[in-house]
Write a protein that holds these residues in place. Structure first.
Motif, PDB file in Angstrom:
ATOM      1  N   THR A   1       0.806  -1.230   0.000  1.00 14.99           N
ATOM      2  CA  THR A   1       0.000   0.000   0.000  1.00 14.99           C
ATOM      3  C   THR A   1       0.835   1.276   0.000  1.00 14.99           C
ATOM      4  O   THR A   1       0.268   2.371  -0.007  1.00 14.99           O
ATOM      5  N   ALA A   2       2.154   1.147   0.012  1.00 16.87           N
ATOM      6  CA  ALA A   2       3.007   2.328   0.185  1.00 16.87           C
ATOM      7  C   ALA A   2       2.749   3.394  -0.864  1.00 16.87           C
ATOM      8  O   ALA A   2       2.801   4.596  -0.568  1.00 16.87           O
ATOM      9  N   GLU A   3       2.489   2.997  -2.105  1.00 20.34           N
ATOM     10  CA  GLU A   3       2.303   3.962  -3.197  1.00 20.34           C
ATOM     11  C   GLU A   3       0.832   4.211  -3.519  1.00 20.34           C
ATOM     12  O   GLU A   3       0.525   4.827  -4.541  1.00 20.34           O
ATOM     13  N   SER A   4      -0.055   3.766  -2.665  1.00 19.69           N
ATOM     14  CA  SER A   4      -1.482   3.919  -2.955  1.00 19.69           C
ATOM     15  C   SER A   4      -1.930   5.360  -2.765  1.00 19.69           C
ATOM     16  O   SER A   4      -1.337   6.140  -2.017  1.00 19.69           O
ATOM     17  N   GLU A   5      -3.033   5.710  -3.438  1.00 18.10           N
ATOM     18  CA  GLU A   5      -3.598   7.052  -3.311  1.00 18.10           C
ATOM     19  C   GLU A   5      -4.085   7.315  -1.885  1.00 18.10           C
ATOM     20  O   GLU A   5      -3.966   8.424  -1.365  1.00 18.10           O
TER      21      GLU A   5
ATOM     22  N   HIS B   1       7.552  13.199  12.811  1.00 15.10           N
ATOM     23  CA  HIS B   1       6.660  12.440  13.698  1.00 15.10           C
ATOM     24  C   HIS B   1       5.472  11.828  12.955  1.00 15.10           C
ATOM     25  O   HIS B   1       4.480  11.458  13.587  1.00 15.10           O
ATOM     26  N   TRP B   2       5.527  11.751  11.631  1.00 16.04           N
ATOM     27  CA  TRP B   2       4.475  11.037  10.901  1.00 16.04           C
ATOM     28  C   TRP B   2       4.418   9.604  11.406  1.00 16.04           C
ATOM     29  O   TRP B   2       5.410   8.881  11.372  1.00 16.04           O
ATOM     30  N   PRO B   3       3.275   9.136  11.931  1.00 14.84           N
ATOM     31  CA  PRO B   3       3.239   7.802  12.560  1.00 14.84           C
ATOM     32  C   PRO B   3       3.380   6.662  11.574  1.00 14.84           C
ATOM     33  O   PRO B   3       3.792   5.567  11.968  1.00 14.84           O
ATOM     34  N   GLY B   4       3.011   6.874  10.311  1.00  9.25           N
ATOM     35  CA  GLY B   4       3.202   5.835   9.304  1.00  9.25           C
ATOM     36  C   GLY B   4       2.006   4.913   9.143  1.00  9.25           C
ATOM     37  O   GLY B   4       1.124   4.839  10.003  1.00  9.25           O
ATOM     38  N   PRO B   5       1.959   4.181   8.040  1.00  9.38           N
ATOM     39  CA  PRO B   5       0.830   3.274   7.768  1.00  9.38           C
ATOM     40  C   PRO B   5       0.657   2.185   8.819  1.00  9.38           C
ATOM     41  O   PRO B   5      -0.472   1.794   9.138  1.00  9.38           O
ATOM     42  N   ARG B   6       1.779   1.666   9.357  1.00  7.32           N
ATOM     43  CA  ARG B   6       1.661   0.603  10.369  1.00  7.32           C
ATOM     44  C   ARG B   6       0.809   1.095  11.543  1.00  7.32           C
ATOM     45  O   ARG B   6      -0.046   0.364  12.059  1.00  7.32           O
TER      46      ARG B   6
ATOM     47  N   ALA C   1       3.804   0.580  17.421  1.00  7.16           N
ATOM     48  CA  ALA C   1       4.026   0.476  15.983  1.00  7.16           C
ATOM     49  C   ALA C   1       5.476   0.709  15.606  1.00  7.16           C
ATOM     50  O   ALA C   1       5.904   0.329  14.519  1.00  7.16           O
ATOM     51  N   GLY C   2       6.253   1.348  16.483  1.00  6.40           N
ATOM     52  CA  GLY C   2       7.664   1.550  16.229  1.00  6.40           C
ATOM     53  C   GLY C   2       7.928   2.507  15.086  1.00  6.40           C
ATOM     54  O   GLY C   2       7.111   3.366  14.740  1.00  6.40           O
ATOM     55  N   THR C   3       9.081   2.353  14.468  1.00  2.70           N
ATOM     56  CA  THR C   3       9.513   3.187  13.349  1.00  2.70           C
ATOM     57  C   THR C   3       9.919   2.297  12.183  1.00  2.70           C
ATOM     58  O   THR C   3       9.897   1.059  12.290  1.00  2.70           O
ATOM     59  N   GLU C   4      10.329   2.907  11.057  1.00  3.19           N
ATOM     60  CA  GLU C   4      10.773   2.117   9.917  1.00  3.19           C
ATOM     61  C   GLU C   4      12.010   1.291  10.261  1.00  3.19           C
ATOM     62  O   GLU C   4      12.189   0.187   9.766  1.00  3.19           O
ATOM     63  N   ASP C   5      12.873   1.853  11.112  1.00  6.62           N
ATOM     64  CA  ASP C   5      14.094   1.137  11.490  1.00  6.62           C
ATOM     65  C   ASP C   5      13.843   0.096  12.574  1.00  6.62           C
ATOM     66  O   ASP C   5      14.608  -0.859  12.710  1.00  6.62           O
ATOM     67  N   ASP C   6      12.791   0.302  13.371  1.00  3.43           N
ATOM     68  CA  ASP C   6      12.485  -0.626  14.461  1.00  3.43           C
ATOM     69  C   ASP C   6      10.981  -0.883  14.477  1.00  3.43           C
ATOM     70  O   ASP C   6      10.263  -0.428  15.352  1.00  3.43           O
TER      71      ASP C   6
ATOM     72  N   ARG D   1      -7.573  10.391  15.853  1.00  2.00           N
ATOM     73  CA  ARG D   1      -6.909  10.646  14.579  1.00  2.00           C
ATOM     74  C   ARG D   1      -6.225   9.361  14.109  1.00  2.00           C
ATOM     75  O   ARG D   1      -6.030   8.436  14.868  1.00  2.00           O
ATOM     76  N   PHE D   2      -5.821   9.344  12.843  1.00  2.00           N
ATOM     77  CA  PHE D   2      -5.104   8.215  12.241  1.00  2.00           C
ATOM     78  C   PHE D   2      -5.922   6.926  12.320  1.00  2.00           C
ATOM     79  O   PHE D   2      -5.495   5.915  12.862  1.00  2.00           O
ATOM     80  N   LEU D   3      -7.137   7.006  11.781  1.00  2.00           N
ATOM     81  CA  LEU D   3      -8.048   5.869  11.734  1.00  2.00           C
ATOM     82  C   LEU D   3      -8.604   5.744  10.317  1.00  2.00           C
ATOM     83  O   LEU D   3      -8.901   6.752   9.668  1.00  2.00           O
ATOM     84  N   ASP D   4      -8.758   4.506   9.859  1.00  2.00           N
ATOM     85  CA  ASP D   4      -9.334   4.290   8.527  1.00  2.00           C
ATOM     86  C   ASP D   4      -9.700   2.819   8.386  1.00  2.00           C
ATOM     87  O   ASP D   4      -8.826   1.943   8.385  1.00  2.00           O
TER      88      ASP D   4
END
Length: 632
Positions: free
Chosen positions: A451-455, A485-490, A522-527, A610-613
């Protein structure tokens, strides 16, 4: 307890002092509001037995924040037993000090408006068993009813600014348009209040010179020009800022939800798993061992109390452990510079450990011997029943008008809790129970890549950047990173799944959804991490009642997970809810989510809904966006 009158005027729970009624807040009592005074006025004198709240990890996190490096203790609110037995005894003189605020009162019979210092109002609080009956009354009112002097209530307007200042509304300045009354040095004023919550229903009138002005002229952007500059007043500390304040204050009505926002830190009391027993003990006694060189360890064994728990280790072993702890703390301090300290990594390490720690009074968790039910193996990689846990919360500051950012403490200006750098902070501890659920790492990793490149993800990212720019860009000097601080898709996927489970669990576990809390790992991209903790940690649910833990029993967990995912497929607000995505000029950070299907109470959600979908958990539109291709 009202410091001026030395009488109890109400009560709040310890958790209220952390989130709704802490230092600097207005507490609206039945007959008048009061302001909670600063820490300098809190007294523990006369309390025979009290102990600071022990949570070294939270204390270290508090000290990492700017202005708190001298904090030595986390203290509970002052309290003494015995009030019920003797309401006039020593316990009646122990409590959190407050003061009447605002100090301008209005007679409910004749509408006279005057400050407390004018002495036209009296105070009564005669029944120690009924503090809620405390009230102010108009001494000289000619409109008495049934022989009782009429009630005087607080004039319901105050001034506040985003620097955390709070002040009285300048009624005399306002009604005379910045001048003095031409006919009296201390003119009598009337507040003609016709009810409602809009300024157009309230008029201020001077009886001496007949000047009159409607409160709507103080409201809004135009109204700010009719008010004096902020005086930099901190009434809870009885001080004015030495540097002053150049902001235009805003008018607030007593009871407004934006008059006070708590800035808090919380941590679960969990044992450490990433350090040996020796390192754990060294960290427990770090204040005594930090400045002691290895050559002084023989002296320490004779004179330092901490060495009594280190007797079975050699000096070199203690020194090596101290070096490890020192390096860890230095790395954590560097990592957390400019942000909140990381208090969740130790919790994640405990919950994700293959071998759980032995049960204790503060933390007890267990896995079902049969493991994750077969029907849920594609959804959960691990399930823990947390039968006992303890959460400690500390109040580190507060703001007005503008809520603190949950990730970046430097984006808003907190107000001080005391006149000088505090040596202690108020805290509360609550005990409860919970369920920890871990989603398979491979499942989340594959979903993020898909989903990384999804609209939909792009729209969420864009909305977050616009939200940050609109709210914070003018406050930051230097480069501004809107995606910091963008929480990210995870996080969005785990957060949405958490809300679905909370709403379903609340129907069966015996706790209301407002009594439940969440912690998303949820951690980060590195962790990257993939955990959800749903737990109870409220004062009236102290202990482990078992209602929530029982929901993790295999049969029940299968049933509630199936129900949660099936309910997520539809919402009575569809198709509007299902089709919603963040979009430009709309200041929201959620997609397919609303009060019907996903939103929970503010005390439950860690990110303010926030950050719900829903589309990122179940296939409500494009199946490729769903973490789970089809509900069970």
């Amino acid at each position: 307890m009202c410091a001026q009158y030395r009488r109890r005027v109400g009560s709040v729970r310890p958790s209220h002092l952390m989130f709704t009624s802490g230092v600097g807040s207005l507490v609206d009592l039945p007959n008048f509001p009061v302001l909670v005074r600063g820490l300098d006025d809190w007294s523990y004198d006369g309390i025979a037995e009290w102990e600071p709240i022990a949570e070294p990890r939270l204390l270290a996190g508090v000290r990492a924040l700017p202005g708190n490096k001298h904090v030595e203790q986390l203290r509970p609110a002052p309290w003494m037993d015995g009030l019920d037995a003797d309401p006039r005894g020593p316990a009646s003189r122990v409590g959190v000090p407050v003061m009447p605020f605002p100090a301008w009162l209005r007679c409910t019979a004749c509408n006279e408006l005057a400050p407390l210092e004018s002495q036209v109002f009296g105070f009564e609080n005669d029944n120690p068993r009924r503090p809620h009956d405390a009230r102010f009354f108009h001494e000289t009112c000619g409109r008495k009813k049934s022989g009782r002097k009429p009630l005087a209530v607080a004039a319901r307007f105050v001034l506040a600014c985003t620097a955390g200042h709070l002040d009285e509304f300048p009624y005399q300045h306002f009604v005379h348009r910045g001048d003095q009354c031409q006919r009296a040095a201390n003119p009598r004023l009337l507040m003609e209040d016709r009810g409602g919550n809009i300024g157009a229903n309230v008029a201020i009138r001077c009886l001496s010179c007949r000047a009159s002005r409607n409160m709507r002229e103080a409201m809004g952007t135009r109204g700010e020009q009719n008010l004096p500059r902020c005086r930099g007043r901190n009434p809870h500390l009885a001080t004015f800022d030495a540097q002053g304040c150049d902001q235009r204050p805003k008018v607030l009505v007593i009871g407004a939800s934006n008059q006070w926002f708590a800035q808090t830190l919380s941590a679960l009391a969990v044992p450490k798993t990433d350090a040996s027993e020796l390192e754990f003990k060294v960290e427990q006694h770090w204040a005594q061992l930090d400045k002691l060189p290895r050559g002084m360890y023989p002296y320490g064994r004779e004179n330092v109390a901490a060495f009594r728990e280190l007797e079975r280790w050699t000096d070199d072993e203690i020194g090596d452990a101290a070096d490890v702890v020192r390096a860890r703390k230095a790395g954590a301090a560097e990592e957390n510079r400019g942000g909140y300290p990381d208090l969740r990594t130790p919790e994640w390490e405990i919950f994700s450990a293959a071998q759980l720690p032995p049960p204790s009074d503060e933390f007890t968790a267990r896995r079902d011997p049969a493991g994750v039910p077969d029907a849920l193996k594609e959804i959960f990689a691990d399930v823990l029943q947390v039968e006992r846990l303890r959460e400690v919360r500390a109040l580190v500051g507060f703001t007005r008008l503008d809520a603190p950012d949950p990730e970046d403490p430097e984006l808003v200006q907190p107000a001080p809790l005391s006149r000088s750098a505090p040596k202690w902070l108020p805290a509360s501890e609550v005990r409860g129970e919970g369920i920890f659920l871990r989603v398979p790492d491979g499942l989340l990793d594959e979903w993020v890549a898909r989903t990384a490149e999804s609209e939909a993800i792009r729209r969420h990212q864009s909305a977050y950047g616009h939200f940050r720019e609109n709210r914070y860009s003018e406050r930051i000097t230097g480069p501004f990173d809107p995606m910091k601080h963008w929480p990210g898709p995870r996080y969005i996927a785990l957060h949405t799944l958490s809300h679905l489970l909370i709403r379903t669990i609340a129907l069966d576990c015996g706790y209301s959804s407002a009594s439940l809390s969440e912690r998303i790992y949820a951690g980060t991209e590195d962790d990257p991490r993939s955990g959800i903790l749903i737990y109870t940690a409220v004062p009236d649910a102290e202990g482990t009642l078992g209602g929530l833990v029982s929901q993790a029993e295999p049969d029940r967990l299968v049933r509630l997970t199936r129900r949660a995912l099936r309910d997520a497929m539809r919402c009575s607000s569809d198709p509007l809810c299902r089709e919603r995505l963040p979009q430009p000029h709309a200041d929201y950070l959620h997609g397919a989510a609303c009060h019907v299907c996903l939103f929970v109470s503010e005390t439950t959600c860690e990110r303010g809904n926030r950050f719900l979908d829903r589309r990122f958990v179940v296939p409500i539109d494009d199946p490729e966006l769903a973490l789970f291709a089809s509900p069970l």
